[in-house]
Write an enzyme that holds these catalytic residues in place. Sequence first.
Site, PDB file in Angstrom:
ATOM      1  N   SER A  56       1.028   5.748  -1.002  1.00 54.03           N
ATOM      2  CA  SER A  56       0.346   6.975  -1.390  1.00 54.03           C
ATOM      3  C   SER A  56       0.420   7.119  -2.907  1.00 54.03           C
ATOM      4  O   SER A  56       1.455   6.797  -3.517  1.00 54.03           O
ATOM      5  CB  SER A  56       1.026   8.184  -0.750  1.00 54.03           C
ATOM      6  OG  SER A  56       1.087   8.070   0.645  1.00 54.03           O
ATOM      7  N   HIS A 114      -5.835   9.840   7.509  1.00 57.77           N
ATOM      8  CA  HIS A 114      -6.437   8.744   8.272  1.00 57.77           C
ATOM      9  C   HIS A 114      -7.493   9.273   9.252  1.00 57.77           C
ATOM     10  O   HIS A 114      -8.289  10.140   8.907  1.00 57.77           O
ATOM     11  CB  HIS A 114      -5.363   7.925   8.983  1.00 57.77           C
ATOM     12  CG  HIS A 114      -4.307   7.359   8.078  1.00 57.77           C
ATOM     13  ND1 HIS A 114      -4.559   6.977   6.780  1.00 57.77           N
ATOM     14  CD2 HIS A 114      -2.984   7.119   8.287  1.00 57.77           C
ATOM     15  CE1 HIS A 114      -3.448   6.517   6.233  1.00 57.77           C
ATOM     16  NE2 HIS A 114      -2.482   6.598   7.117  1.00 57.77           N
ATOM     17  N   ALA A 131      -1.246  13.626   0.476  1.00 63.23           N
ATOM     18  CA  ALA A 131      -1.642  14.825   1.214  1.00 63.23           C
ATOM     19  C   ALA A 131      -0.659  15.967   0.974  1.00 63.23           C
ATOM     20  O   ALA A 131      -1.058  17.114   0.719  1.00 63.23           O
ATOM     21  CB  ALA A 131      -1.726  14.504   2.706  1.00 63.23           C
ATOM     22  N   LYS A 152       0.863  -1.190   0.000  1.00 62.88           N
ATOM     23  CA  LYS A 152       0.000   0.000   0.000  1.00 62.88           C
ATOM     24  C   LYS A 152       0.894   1.233   0.000  1.00 62.88           C
ATOM     25  O   LYS A 152       1.800   1.349   0.826  1.00 62.88           O
ATOM     26  CB  LYS A 152      -0.876  -0.008   1.257  1.00 62.88           C
ATOM     27  CG  LYS A 152      -1.581   1.314   1.567  1.00 62.88           C
ATOM     28  CD  LYS A 152      -2.679   1.608   0.556  1.00 62.88           C
ATOM     29  CE  LYS A 152      -3.497   2.824   0.986  1.00 62.88           C
ATOM     30  NZ  LYS A 152      -4.352   2.534   2.149  1.00 62.88           N
TER      31      LYS A 152
END
Length: 247
Positions: free
Chosen positions: A57, A148, A110, A55
């Site tokens: 970004s 999150h 982000a 996993k």
Amino acid sequence: MELRLGISTCPNDTFIFMPIIHNFVDTSPFTFRVVLDDVEKLNGFAVKGILDVVKVSYGVVPKVKNKYNILKSGGALGYNCGPVVVSSGIFTVDELKGGKIAIPGENTTAFMIFKYFFGEDFDFIPMRFDKIITAVEEGKADAGILIHEGRFVYSNHGLNLLADLGELWEKKQSAPIPLGAILLTDKLKKEAKLLNNIIKSSIKFSRNNFEIVKPFVYRYTQQLDDDVIKKHIELFVNEYSLDVTPV
């Protein structure tokens, strides 16, 4: 065949992958050696190419496209679920110019989206995502970018919202915000269809058996409030988690 699997400790990942990790779904012919860590750590592992399934970004995908392929299943995209910029005593991003902003990592989506909208005229301080609220509360940073569970609880800490990066993205792009992707090493790209089906089966099991999955999710989350966890999973585990291709 043993695969090295890396996922984050956030509730959507633990919810999606718990049945795989604990053998509640058929994963043959694969077994998994699992690493659970902060997403920025996983981004770094992907850059080094040391995990088979990981996993990451979406912000790091361009850096690893020669090593990995994006799986259709297991990722995190959606609406109303983007990162948020928060502060204590500052009320606009313009007031922050030159100030210290705690970020969850330089490779995170982000951070990439923040720079896209607001530029780089700030003093960015990378740290683990779960340390950011405390850093802002204690004045070690003037503001923080939360990912999150942070987007659900910052107001409980007396922090105020400066910008919802997901909302800005959705208005600008008319598309869901791409937060996290599940990558498969290029060496195993022929196994993509089978792995997608395994992940879909795992998601369906978790949706139908939350009480079985719940202890694993709660073991790793930074928030234990039932409503926060449920909101998190409902937002981040959606139709795009089953199949990202409709985007």
